[in-house]
Motif scaffolding. Structure first.
Motif, PDB file in Angstrom:
ATOM      1  N   LEU A 173       0.611  -1.110   0.192  1.00 26.69           N
ATOM      2  CA  LEU A 173       0.159   0.149  -0.022  1.00 26.69           C
ATOM      3  C   LEU A 173       0.999   1.348  -0.047  1.00 26.69           C
ATOM      4  N   ALA A 174       1.912   1.252   0.529  1.00 29.27           N
ATOM      5  CA  ALA A 174       2.942   2.187   0.725  1.00 29.27           C
ATOM      6  C   ALA A 174       3.659   2.205  -0.840  1.00 29.27           C
ATOM      7  N   GLY A 175       3.493   1.735  -1.742  1.00 31.14           N
ATOM      8  CA  GLY A 175       3.966   1.828  -2.864  1.00 31.14           C
ATOM      9  C   GLY A 175       5.658   1.333  -3.077  1.00 31.14           C
ATOM     10  N   LEU A 176       5.969   0.559  -2.032  1.00 32.37           N
ATOM     11  CA  LEU A 176       7.414   0.068  -2.122  1.00 32.37           C
ATOM     12  C   LEU A 176       7.719  -0.918  -2.899  1.00 32.37           C
ATOM     13  N   LEU A 177       6.580  -1.867  -3.054  1.00 27.42           N
ATOM     14  CA  LEU A 177       6.729  -2.888  -3.896  1.00 27.42           C
ATOM     15  C   LEU A 177       6.333  -2.873  -5.522  1.00 27.42           C
ATOM     16  N   THR A 178       6.097  -1.625  -5.620  1.00 23.89           N
ATOM     17  CA  THR A 178       5.728  -1.303  -7.162  1.00 23.89           C
ATOM     18  C   THR A 178       6.690  -0.604  -7.904  1.00 23.89           C
ATOM     19  N   ARG A 179       7.237  -1.294  -8.922  1.00 25.90           N
ATOM     20  CA  ARG A 179       8.206  -0.741  -9.686  1.00 25.90           C
ATOM     21  C   ARG A 179       7.760   0.508 -10.405  1.00 25.90           C
ATOM     22  N   ASP A 180       8.458   1.546 -10.460  1.00 25.44           N
ATOM     23  CA  ASP A 180       8.560   2.721 -11.171  1.00 25.44           C
ATOM     24  C   ASP A 180       8.986   3.009 -12.616  1.00 25.44           C
ATOM     25  N   TYR A 181       8.214   2.791 -13.412  1.00 29.24           N
ATOM     26  CA  TYR A 181       8.284   2.815 -14.689  1.00 29.24           C
ATOM     27  C   TYR A 181       8.410   4.140 -15.617  1.00 29.24           C
ATOM     28  N   ARG A 182       8.466   5.202 -14.818  1.00 32.65           N
ATOM     29  CA  ARG A 182       8.395   6.400 -15.327  1.00 32.65           C
ATOM     30  C   ARG A 182       9.641   6.713 -15.926  1.00 32.65           C
ATOM     31  N   ARG A 183       9.697   7.527 -17.160  1.00 33.80           N
ATOM     32  CA  ARG A 183      10.710   8.051 -17.675  1.00 33.80           C
ATOM     33  C   ARG A 183      10.693   9.614 -18.059  1.00 33.80           C
ATOM     34  N   ARG A 184      11.784  10.149 -18.388  1.00 32.81           N
ATOM     35  CA  ARG A 184      11.910  11.550 -18.771  1.00 32.81           C
ATOM     36  C   ARG A 184      11.001  11.598 -19.817  1.00 32.81           C
ATOM     37  N   GLU A 185      10.121  12.714 -19.882  1.00 36.42           N
ATOM     38  CA  GLU A 185       9.319  12.902 -21.093  1.00 36.42           C
ATOM     39  C   GLU A 185      10.191  13.873 -22.265  1.00 36.42           C
ATOM     40  N   ARG A 186       9.855  13.545 -23.420  1.00 37.47           N
ATOM     41  CA  ARG A 186      10.733  14.127 -24.328  1.00 37.47           C
ATOM     42  C   ARG A 186      10.281  15.626 -24.614  1.00 37.47           C
ATOM     43  N   LYS A 187      11.128  16.231 -25.091  1.00 35.83           N
ATOM     44  CA  LYS A 187      10.699  17.924 -25.381  1.00 35.83           C
ATOM     45  C   LYS A 187       9.970  17.734 -26.888  1.00 35.83           C
ATOM     46  N   LYS A 188       8.793  18.449 -26.986  1.00 34.92           N
ATOM     47  CA  LYS A 188       7.993  18.662 -27.983  1.00 34.92           C
ATOM     48  C   LYS A 188       8.468  19.688 -29.031  1.00 34.92           C
ATOM     49  N   PHE A 189       8.143  19.459 -30.184  1.00 35.92           N
ATOM     50  CA  PHE A 189       8.579  20.507 -31.304  1.00 35.92           C
ATOM     51  C   PHE A 189       7.420  21.668 -31.097  1.00 35.92           C
ATOM     52  N   GLN A 232       7.803  23.921 -28.508  1.00 35.21           N
ATOM     53  CA  GLN A 232       7.528  24.121 -27.298  1.00 35.21           C
ATOM     54  C   GLN A 232       8.976  24.336 -26.738  1.00 35.21           C
ATOM     55  N   GLU A 233       8.804  25.099 -25.633  1.00 32.95           N
ATOM     56  CA  GLU A 233      10.116  25.194 -24.838  1.00 32.95           C
ATOM     57  C   GLU A 233      10.847  23.728 -24.161  1.00 32.95           C
ATOM     58  N   GLY A 234       9.729  22.884 -23.671  1.00 30.23           N
ATOM     59  CA  GLY A 234      10.086  21.903 -22.971  1.00 30.23           C
ATOM     60  C   GLY A 234       9.148  20.704 -23.365  1.00 30.23           C
ATOM     61  N   ALA A 235       9.111  19.795 -22.494  1.00 28.97           N
ATOM     62  CA  ALA A 235       8.009  18.492 -22.730  1.00 28.97           C
ATOM     63  C   ALA A 235       6.666  19.009 -22.527  1.00 28.97           C
ATOM     64  N   ARG A 236       6.498  19.918 -21.506  1.00 34.82           N
ATOM     65  CA  ARG A 236       4.971  20.586 -21.274  1.00 34.82           C
ATOM     66  C   ARG A 236       4.940  22.170 -21.287  1.00 34.82           C
ATOM     67  N   ARG A 237       6.142  22.450 -21.122  1.00 29.83           N
ATOM     68  CA  ARG A 237       6.354  24.103 -21.067  1.00 29.83           C
ATOM     69  C   ARG A 237       6.245  24.777 -22.410  1.00 29.83           C
ATOM     70  N   LYS A 238       5.456  25.895 -22.677  1.00 32.37           N
ATOM     71  CA  LYS A 238       5.257  26.465 -23.951  1.00 32.37           C
ATOM     72  C   LYS A 238       6.068  27.894 -23.875  1.00 32.37           C
ATOM     73  N   TYR A 239       6.433  28.399 -25.036  1.00 32.05           N
ATOM     74  CA  TYR A 239       6.906  29.356 -25.212  1.00 32.05           C
ATOM     75  C   TYR A 239       6.064  30.803 -24.858  1.00 32.05           C
ATOM     76  N   THR A 240       6.789  31.714 -24.261  1.00 32.11           N
ATOM     77  CA  THR A 240       5.930  32.870 -23.766  1.00 32.11           C
ATOM     78  C   THR A 240       5.449  33.651 -25.105  1.00 32.11           C
ATOM     79  N   TRP A 241       4.019  33.767 -25.054  1.00 26.51           N
ATOM     80  CA  TRP A 241       3.525  34.487 -26.121  1.00 26.51           C
ATOM     81  C   TRP A 241       3.584  36.197 -25.867  1.00 26.51           C
ATOM     82  N   LYS A 242       4.071  36.821 -26.829  1.00 28.41           N
ATOM     83  CA  LYS A 242       4.116  38.097 -26.601  1.00 28.41           C
ATOM     84  C   LYS A 242       3.382  38.811 -27.794  1.00 28.41           C
TER      85      LYS A 242
END
Length: 395
Positions: A365-381, A383-393
């Motif tokens: 229940l504490a999550g100690l026995l669950t393997r963490d399959y997360r990976r770093r999310e790739r940057k999107k074309f 955009q400034e990052g994986a989720r971050r967008k460029y500032t609109w002016k």
């Protein structure tokens, strides 16, 4: 003379009867006219009597509570469907095919897994699961029960037994007709219930929204066994499957390995393929120990970050074995966070052999026995990052 019965105008019929009655003698004509007048008065007075009937306060409150509960469940079900659609959109999945298992996986991915108290962990279940089932309104405004078996005390249960007997009689009649024609049941369509069992008593009570005695549950099982034993039971497959439950697949349960004995007479467990991001580790836990921790030949100072050290020690603290076991780990690849996560999972999996079943459930229940399959999310074309967008002016 006008007369309406259930919305049908029968003035013409009465007029014909009066004309025919005039052909007879005066006493007969008077008798027919009096009978028709009495019929008119009786039929016209009936709606007035119904309108004057008053519904008691208790019956009115009962119907109000039943209607309010139905409206509440409709609202909750609508909100659940909206939330499921939003969650599916967040995960980039199809909302129409998003199952409850997908919902649980999405919540475990989006929310932190460090909450080991089951009541504190976020959940999203169907309203039928969250809120206890209640019987719908059983009476109308006049106090008459809707169910034909209401006065048995357990209408849903006895209706179920009645349905089972009806299905059994249908299959018996079918078998008799087939025997007369010299036909035999198709063996390829034989109903197989391997891996299934009848609903337990508690689950049957939840389904029926009624409490039943042990002898009544025994009658249910005997009736179902007789129905399933019919050679033409596959004709009632849809009915039978409502009251079957799949057995738990024991092969899917994680088997706790038994510890081995080393040259010094101590118990030890080695867990291989401990993965986190791009890190890979092998962890060995020995009992009894002095709390020594060795990582690639170094002590816990192998990690400079305090968060990594806390991640490493958390399984030992949670299982109350800190200072009682020795840990040896070999890790490669990845960064400090990935290596600490890999070793942490290996320690937790190894500690299962030295704790009781209750502690294993708490660790799960504490999550100690669950393997963490997360990976770093790739940057999107674009955009400034994986989720971050460029500032609109504007300019």
């Amino acid at each position: 003379m006008a007369l309406r019965v259930f919305g049908l105008n029968i003035v013409k019929t009465n007029r014909n009867l009066l004309q025919n009655a005039c052909k007879f003698s005066a006493p007969v004509a008077g008798y027919v006219a009096a009978a028709l007048f009495a019929t008119e008065v009786t039929v016209q007075a009936a709606p007035a009597a119904v309108q004057k009937q008053r519904v008691s306060k208790a019956m009115r409150a009962y119907l109000k509570r039943a209607n309010e509960h139905d409206e509440f469940m409709k609202t909750q079900h609508l909100e659940f469907q909206i939330g499921k659609r939003h969650l599916a959109n967040m995960m980039g999945a199809d909302a129409e095919t998003f199952t409850q298992e997908d919902i649980d996986e999405a919540i475990s991915y989006l929310f932190p897994s460090g909450l080991y108290d089951q009541k504190a962990r976020p959940a999203m279940k169907s309203p039928e699961v969250v809120f206890p089932a209640r019987k719908a309104a059983e009476f109308d405004e006049t106090g008459r029960p809707f169910h034909s078996m209401f006065y048995t005390g357990k209408p849903n249960f006895f209706q179920l037994l009645h349905d089972i007997v009806e299905e059994t009689n249908k299959l018996a009649d079918l078998e008799e007709r087939m025997l007369r024609r010299g036909n035999k049941p198709d063996e390829n369509q034989k109903l197989g219930i391997a891996g299934f069992q009848l609903l337990p008593k508690d689950q049957l009570e939840l389904l029926l929204v009624e409490s039943i005695a042990d002898i009544e549950y025994s009658n249910f099982t005997k009736s179902m066994d007789r129905l399933i034993a019919s050679p033409y039971a596959y004709k009632s497959k849809a009915f039978i499957e409502r009251y079957l439950k799949p057995l738990m697949d024991q092969s899917k349960q994680l088997e706790v390995p038994k510890p081995r004995i080393d040259e010094e007479g101590r118990q030890y467990i080695t867990t291989y393929e401990c993965l986190r991001k791009t890190a890979r580790a092998d962890v060995t836990v020995r009992l009894p120990g002095t709390g020594k921790i060795s990582i690639n030949g170094k002590d816990i100072s192998y990690f400079e970050d305090e968060n990594c050290k806390e991640q490493l020690l958390f399984p030992l603290q949670f299982s109350e074995l800190l200072g009682k076991v020795d840990v040896e780990a070999n890790v490669e690849g990845g960064g400090p966070s990935g290596q600490a996560g890999a070793i942490r999972w290996g320690i937790a999996m190894s500690l299962r052999s030295f704790v009781d079943q209750e502690m294993i459930e708490s660790m799960r229940l504490a999550g100690l026995l669950t393997r963490d399959y997360r990976r770093r999310e790739r940057k999107k074309f674009g955009q400034e990052g994986a989720r971050r967008k460029y500032t609109w002016k504007k300019r």
